[in-house]
Design a protein around this motif. Structure first.
Motif, PDB file in Angstrom:
ATOM      1  N   SER A  28      28.559  39.949  33.130  1.00  0.00           N
ATOM      2  CA  SER A  28      27.614  39.911  34.251  1.00  0.00           C
ATOM      3  C   SER A  28      26.237  39.396  33.832  1.00  0.00           C
ATOM      4  O   SER A  28      25.453  38.957  34.672  1.00  0.00           O
ATOM      5  N   MET A  29      25.932  39.433  32.524  1.00  0.00           N
ATOM      6  CA  MET A  29      24.640  38.919  32.050  1.00  0.00           C
ATOM      7  C   MET A  29      24.585  37.389  32.150  1.00  0.00           C
ATOM      8  O   MET A  29      23.557  36.783  31.879  1.00  0.00           O
ATOM      9  N   GLU A  30      25.706  36.784  32.584  1.00  0.00           N
ATOM     10  CA  GLU A  30      25.728  35.337  32.782  1.00  0.00           C
ATOM     11  C   GLU A  30      25.288  34.967  34.193  1.00  0.00           C
ATOM     12  O   GLU A  30      25.200  33.787  34.546  1.00  0.00           O
ATOM     13  N   ALA A  31      24.983  35.963  35.019  1.00  0.00           N
ATOM     14  CA  ALA A  31      24.517  35.709  36.385  1.00  0.00           C
ATOM     15  C   ALA A  31      23.243  34.877  36.362  1.00  0.00           C
ATOM     16  O   ALA A  31      22.382  35.050  35.497  1.00  0.00           O
ATOM     17  N   ILE A  32      23.111  33.960  37.325  1.00  0.00           N
ATOM     18  CA  ILE A  32      22.016  32.980  37.286  1.00  0.00           C
ATOM     19  C   ILE A  32      20.879  33.342  38.244  1.00  0.00           C
ATOM     20  O   ILE A  32      20.148  32.463  38.718  1.00  0.00           O
ATOM     21  N   ASP A  33      20.709  34.633  38.543  1.00  0.00           N
ATOM     22  CA  ASP A  33      19.601  35.010  39.415  1.00  0.00           C
ATOM     23  C   ASP A  33      18.249  34.913  38.697  1.00  0.00           C
ATOM     24  O   ASP A  33      17.197  34.976  39.332  1.00  0.00           O
ATOM     25  N   PHE A  34      18.244  34.751  37.366  1.00  0.00           N
ATOM     26  CA  PHE A  34      17.011  34.543  36.599  1.00  0.00           C
ATOM     27  C   PHE A  34      16.852  33.045  36.318  1.00  0.00           C
ATOM     28  O   PHE A  34      16.747  32.622  35.177  1.00  0.00           O
ATOM     29  N   LYS A  35      16.888  32.235  37.380  1.00  0.00           N
ATOM     30  CA  LYS A  35      16.842  30.780  37.249  1.00  0.00           C
ATOM     31  C   LYS A  35      15.560  30.343  36.561  1.00  0.00           C
ATOM     32  O   LYS A  35      14.511  30.967  36.729  1.00  0.00           O
ATOM     33  N   PRO A  36      15.582  29.236  35.770  1.00  0.00           N
ATOM     34  CA  PRO A  36      16.738  28.343  35.552  1.00  0.00           C
ATOM     35  C   PRO A  36      17.709  28.851  34.497  1.00  0.00           C
ATOM     36  O   PRO A  36      18.721  28.215  34.230  1.00  0.00           O
ATOM     37  N   ALA A  72      13.499  44.727  36.205  1.00  0.00           N
ATOM     38  CA  ALA A  72      13.035  43.344  36.246  1.00  0.00           C
ATOM     39  C   ALA A  72      13.939  42.533  37.156  1.00  0.00           C
ATOM     40  O   ALA A  72      15.158  42.520  36.972  1.00  0.00           O
ATOM     41  N   HIS A  73      13.317  41.837  38.125  1.00  0.00           N
ATOM     42  CA  HIS A  73      14.090  41.012  39.054  1.00  0.00           C
ATOM     43  C   HIS A  73      14.049  39.539  38.683  1.00  0.00           C
ATOM     44  O   HIS A  73      14.761  38.734  39.283  1.00  0.00           O
ATOM     45  N   ASN A  74      13.196  39.200  37.708  1.00  0.00           N
ATOM     46  CA  ASN A  74      13.089  37.811  37.261  1.00  0.00           C
ATOM     47  C   ASN A  74      12.474  37.786  35.861  1.00  0.00           C
ATOM     48  O   ASN A  74      12.062  38.832  35.336  1.00  0.00           O
ATOM     49  N   THR A  75      12.397  36.616  35.278  1.00  0.00           N
ATOM     50  CA  THR A  75      11.896  36.486  33.905  1.00  0.00           C
ATOM     51  C   THR A  75      10.436  36.918  33.785  1.00  0.00           C
ATOM     52  O   THR A  75      10.042  37.546  32.794  1.00  0.00           O
TER      53      THR A  75
END
Length: 330
Positions: free
Chosen positions: A99-107, A271-274
């Protein structure tokens, strides 16, 4: 590093141009006139003698400069540091489940963002030993505690998603990090746990592992990563190749909060993003400052004897030309 302990003596170097002016405008004008029947020979000898006179004036000048430089205290200084105080031992436990491969932390995906922020954190630390544990269905020590940040960064860059894993063993991840920290003599021992799921496998549950950490005086900062709702994760379809499938974000913040509370860090972070993950790491960095005292010591290698020897050598050269060689006319 080269330095002068008494640079004020260099002002005496102003004597040199005064000395040259004295030689040219006073001594040369006061030389007696010589009468000789062979003017051509006299001119030849006079020119030859003049060259040697200028040479000896240059030797005088260098001798004076050598003495002035010796008085100014030339030396090499070697800096040494004495570091007192103990650093912090830090284990970073990073979730590498699918699941850590999810791309919600784009790019980037979640794992790549976690690695980027972990690198940022490592670069901010000094005199702290840092290690890495990765966990998914099982847990492994990717890098033991080390002060060699170059090797640590290389190992961190090689952390990959465990595509064969069938679950997330948060408890095992914590327990493995505790095993690396329990015998540490550091003034502070911490674990930074980064995960995007909930414990669903492993021989030890997260709260038991947290209690074990508390027994050894280890604090755990827990960070849940991932947006709320659904996130896209790449999957390999045997027919259509790579495609994206939506999965529900299932970060167990309740357990992460309990782990933090049990070990003294009070609450978990989300954290919802980087950018948010970076802010969290910055906050942890401020909370866990290393108290290191550095005293600077200097060892000096004095160089003035060499300049004294040079001036003596120049004096010998002058005497040789004046007494033995006798190149100057009266």
């Amino acid at each position: 590093m080269f330095e002068l302990s008494n640079p004020k003596w260099l002002w005496l170097a102003l004597i040199i141009p005064i000395y040259w002016a004295y030689y040219y405008y006073i001594i040369r004008k006061k030389r007696p006139r010589i009468h000789h029947s062979r003017i051509d020979i006299l001119k030849k000898v006079s020119v030859h003698s003049s060259y040697w006179s200028i040479f000896l004036v240059a030797v005088h000048s260098l001798m004076i400069l050598s003495i002035i430089f010796a008085l100014s205290g030339p030396r090499f200084s070697f800096k040494r540091q004495q570091i007192s105080g103990k650093g912090i031992d830090i284990m970073m436990a990073i979730d590498v489940s699918g699941s850590m491969e999810a791309i919600d932390f784009k790019p980037k995906n979640r794992l790549e963002s976690a690695k980027k922020v972990a690198s940022y954190f490592i670069n901010k630390r000094k005199n702290d030993r840092i290690g890495i544990v990765k966990f998914a269905e099982n847990a492994f020590t990717q890098c033991p505690l080390t002060l060699d940040y170059n090797i640590l960064m290389k190992i961190l860059s090689d952390v990959k998603i465990d595509k064969k894993a069938q679950g997330t063993a948060i408890g095992l991840g914590i327990a493995t990090a505790v095993a690396r920290l329990k015998d540490s003599k550091a003034k502070s021992k911490i674990i930074i746990l980064i995960t995007d799921g909930r414990n669903n496998t492993g021989e030890i549950d997260p709260l038991t592992a947290a209690n074990l950490a508390k027994t050894f005086g280890i604090k755990i900062y827990t960070i849940g990563v991932g947006k709320r709702g659904y996130a896209e994760i790449p999957v390999q379809d045997p027919v259509f190749g790579k495609r994206y499938q939506k999965i529900k974000v299932d970060v167990d913040m309740d357990v992460l909060n309990k782990i933090a509370n049990e070990t003294g860090t009070k609450k978990a972070y989300r954290a919802h993003n980087t950018a948010e993950l970076k802010d969290i790491i910055d906050n942890i960095d401020k909370l866990e400052k290393t108290e290191i005292k550095i005293k600077n010591y200097y060892h000096y290698q004095e160089l003035f004897p060499y300049f004294i020897l040079l001036s003596i050598l120049l004096l010998i050269i002058e005497l040789w030309f004046r007494i033995i060689n006798k190149k100057i006319l009266p």
